[in-house]
Design a protein around this motif. Structure first.
Motif, PDB file in Angstrom:
ATOM      1  N   ALA A 185     -69.889  62.194  30.734  1.00 27.94           N
ATOM      2  CA  ALA A 185     -68.781  61.261  30.937  1.00 27.94           C
ATOM      3  C   ALA A 185     -68.313  61.461  32.380  1.00 27.94           C
ATOM      4  O   ALA A 185     -67.669  62.465  32.697  1.00 27.94           O
ATOM      5  CB  ALA A 185     -67.649  61.545  29.952  1.00 27.94           C
ATOM      6  N   ILE A 186     -68.696  60.548  33.266  1.00 28.30           N
ATOM      7  CA  ILE A 186     -68.385  60.692  34.687  1.00 28.30           C
ATOM      8  C   ILE A 186     -67.705  59.432  35.208  1.00 28.30           C
ATOM      9  O   ILE A 186     -68.122  58.312  34.892  1.00 28.30           O
ATOM     10  CB  ILE A 186     -69.657  61.025  35.513  1.00 28.30           C
ATOM     11  CG1 ILE A 186     -69.309  61.303  36.974  1.00 28.30           C
ATOM     12  CG2 ILE A 186     -70.726  59.971  35.357  1.00 28.30           C
ATOM     13  CD1 ILE A 186     -70.466  61.873  37.795  1.00 28.30           C
ATOM     14  N   SER A 187     -66.654  59.627  35.975  1.00 29.94           N
ATOM     15  CA  SER A 187     -65.995  58.507  36.645  1.00 29.94           C
ATOM     16  C   SER A 187     -65.663  58.926  38.068  1.00 29.94           C
ATOM     17  O   SER A 187     -65.332  60.086  38.326  1.00 29.94           O
ATOM     18  CB  SER A 187     -64.722  58.086  35.899  1.00 29.94           C
ATOM     19  OG  SER A 187     -63.734  59.087  35.982  1.00 29.94           O
ATOM     20  N   VAL A 188     -65.811  57.976  38.977  1.00 32.71           N
ATOM     21  CA  VAL A 188     -65.584  58.238  40.400  1.00 32.71           C
ATOM     22  C   VAL A 188     -64.884  57.035  41.027  1.00 32.71           C
ATOM     23  O   VAL A 188     -64.892  55.936  40.473  1.00 32.71           O
ATOM     24  CB  VAL A 188     -66.922  58.504  41.143  1.00 32.71           C
ATOM     25  CG1 VAL A 188     -67.628  59.746  40.606  1.00 32.71           C
ATOM     26  CG2 VAL A 188     -67.848  57.302  41.079  1.00 32.71           C
TER      27      VAL A 188
ATOM     28  N   ALA B 228     -70.786  51.699  30.540  1.00 35.37           N
ATOM     29  CA  ALA B 228     -70.600  51.868  31.981  1.00 35.37           C
ATOM     30  C   ALA B 228     -69.750  50.729  32.505  1.00 35.37           C
ATOM     31  O   ALA B 228     -69.647  49.672  31.863  1.00 35.37           O
ATOM     32  CB  ALA B 228     -71.954  51.890  32.705  1.00 35.37           C
ATOM     33  N   GLY B 229     -69.194  50.948  33.672  1.00 36.60           N
ATOM     34  CA  GLY B 229     -68.421  49.895  34.297  1.00 36.60           C
ATOM     35  C   GLY B 229     -68.182  50.169  35.764  1.00 36.60           C
ATOM     36  O   GLY B 229     -68.233  51.322  36.199  1.00 36.60           O
ATOM     37  N   GLU B 230     -67.956  49.108  36.505  1.00 34.94           N
ATOM     38  CA  GLU B 230     -67.606  49.194  37.921  1.00 34.94           C
ATOM     39  C   GLU B 230     -66.614  48.084  38.219  1.00 34.94           C
ATOM     40  O   GLU B 230     -66.816  46.945  37.814  1.00 34.94           O
ATOM     41  CB  GLU B 230     -68.829  48.987  38.821  1.00 34.94           C
ATOM     42  CG  GLU B 230     -69.765  50.136  38.884  1.00 34.94           C
ATOM     43  CD  GLU B 230     -70.883  49.901  39.888  1.00 34.94           C
ATOM     44  OE1 GLU B 230     -71.150  50.808  40.683  1.00 34.94           O
ATOM     45  OE2 GLU B 230     -71.481  48.799  39.870  1.00 34.94           O
ATOM     46  N   GLY B 231     -65.584  48.437  38.938  1.00 26.75           N
ATOM     47  CA  GLY B 231     -64.609  47.430  39.337  1.00 26.75           C
ATOM     48  C   GLY B 231     -63.250  48.052  39.550  1.00 26.75           C
ATOM     49  O   GLY B 231     -62.973  49.152  39.064  1.00 26.75           O
TER      50      GLY B 231
ATOM     51  N   GLN C 211     -63.150  51.702  40.744  1.00 23.09           N
ATOM     52  CA  GLN C 211     -63.627  52.801  39.906  1.00 23.09           C
ATOM     53  C   GLN C 211     -65.007  52.464  39.344  1.00 23.09           C
ATOM     54  O   GLN C 211     -65.292  51.318  39.009  1.00 23.09           O
ATOM     55  CB  GLN C 211     -62.662  53.049  38.747  1.00 23.09           C
ATOM     56  CG  GLN C 211     -63.129  54.116  37.782  1.00 23.09           C
ATOM     57  CD  GLN C 211     -62.124  54.410  36.693  1.00 23.09           C
ATOM     58  OE1 GLN C 211     -61.381  55.362  36.805  1.00 23.09           O
ATOM     59  NE2 GLN C 211     -62.087  53.594  35.655  1.00 23.09           N
ATOM     60  N   ALA C 212     -65.857  53.477  39.249  1.00 24.06           N
ATOM     61  CA  ALA C 212     -67.134  53.360  38.562  1.00 24.06           C
ATOM     62  C   ALA C 212     -67.190  54.475  37.526  1.00 24.06           C
ATOM     63  O   ALA C 212     -66.695  55.574  37.765  1.00 24.06           O
ATOM     64  CB  ALA C 212     -68.296  53.504  39.547  1.00 24.06           C
ATOM     65  N   TRP C 213     -67.768  54.156  36.382  1.00 25.57           N
ATOM     66  CA  TRP C 213     -67.849  55.174  35.340  1.00 25.57           C
ATOM     67  C   TRP C 213     -69.108  54.968  34.503  1.00 25.57           C
ATOM     68  O   TRP C 213     -69.676  53.887  34.462  1.00 25.57           O
ATOM     69  CB  TRP C 213     -66.597  55.165  34.458  1.00 25.57           C
ATOM     70  CG  TRP C 213     -66.364  53.865  33.749  1.00 25.57           C
ATOM     71  CD1 TRP C 213     -65.733  52.763  34.249  1.00 25.57           C
ATOM     72  CD2 TRP C 213     -66.781  53.520  32.433  1.00 25.57           C
ATOM     73  NE1 TRP C 213     -65.731  51.753  33.314  1.00 25.57           N
ATOM     74  CE2 TRP C 213     -66.358  52.197  32.190  1.00 25.57           C
ATOM     75  CE3 TRP C 213     -67.466  54.203  31.435  1.00 25.57           C
ATOM     76  CZ2 TRP C 213     -66.600  51.550  30.989  1.00 25.57           C
ATOM     77  CZ3 TRP C 213     -67.720  53.553  30.230  1.00 25.57           C
ATOM     78  CH2 TRP C 213     -67.271  52.252  30.024  1.00 25.57           C
ATOM     79  N   LEU C 214     -69.509  56.062  33.865  1.00 24.37           N
ATOM     80  CA  LEU C 214     -70.723  56.053  33.064  1.00 24.37           C
ATOM     81  C   LEU C 214     -70.565  57.033  31.912  1.00 24.37           C
ATOM     82  O   LEU C 214     -70.090  58.150  32.107  1.00 24.37           O
ATOM     83  CB  LEU C 214     -71.921  56.470  33.927  1.00 24.37           C
ATOM     84  CG  LEU C 214     -73.267  56.661  33.237  1.00 24.37           C
ATOM     85  CD1 LEU C 214     -73.818  55.327  32.748  1.00 24.37           C
ATOM     86  CD2 LEU C 214     -74.242  57.342  34.176  1.00 24.37           C
TER      87      LEU C 214
END
Length: 181
Positions: free
Chosen positions: A132-135, A165-168, A171-174
């Motif tokens: 679980a990573i978000s940046v 997953a998502g980007e926007g 923030q990006a996360w997976l």
């Protein structure tokens, strides 16, 4: 990180207290995907709210952060919640790589980005382990040295099975699982 980074983060955490144990908001809808046993690693754990949440769920957790102030708060939170025996917190400079430890059933990394660690993070996951990573991201925000480029997490962890997953919005996360061999 240089020693100055630890001092800077200590200043940001000073005078604040940990909140309630919880997953980062972006992962909360997927809480049921996270295991209830095994080893967990939280990178850049801050006050350890996710680490303590994972320990309350039944995992044995190691949380690391560059801030000694945050680590002290994380230890206090674990003690208040009665999970100190399942939580180990330590100050770690992730510029030196991941701290040694067993394969992880889950790795949580929220708002910390170091592409040099991506391979080691993937390698640390146990078979069937969950990342679980978000940046911070350039997608929906200004570019910057601490922001991931579009598709960075997807590309870096292409060997994992993406669950969500998502980007926007900057923030990006997976959320992804290492295949069982």
């Amino acid at each position: 990180m240089a020693e100055a980074d630890g001092v800077r983060w200590d200043g940001k955490y000073a005078g604040r207290e940990a909140g309630a144990p919880r997953l980062p908001d972006v992962f909360a809808p997927y809480a049921d995907e996270l295991p209830t046993a095994g080893h967990a690693l939280e990178l850049a754990c801050g006050f350890g709210e996710a680490s303590v949440w994972l320990a309350e769920r039944g995992l044995t957790v190691r949380g690391v952060d560059v801030s000694a102030v945050a680590i002290d708060q994380a230890r206090e939170l674990a003690a208040r919640r009665g999970v100190s025996e399942r939580c180990t917190f330590s100050v770690a400079d992730l510029d030196d790589g991941l701290p040694p430890g067993p394969p992880a059933a889950v790795i949580v990394c929220h708002r910390f980005r170091d592409p040099a660690l991506y391979s080691a993070i993937g390698d640390r996951l146990a078979a069937g382990g969950l990342l679980a990573i978000s940046v911070l991201s350039e997608v929906g925000a200004e570019p910057g040295p601490f922001r991931a480029r579009a598709g960075e997490l997807r590309d870096a962890f292409a060997g994992l099975q993406s669950l969500a997953a998502g980007e926007g919005g900057g923030q990006a996360w997976l959320l992804a699982r290492r295949p069982r061999r």
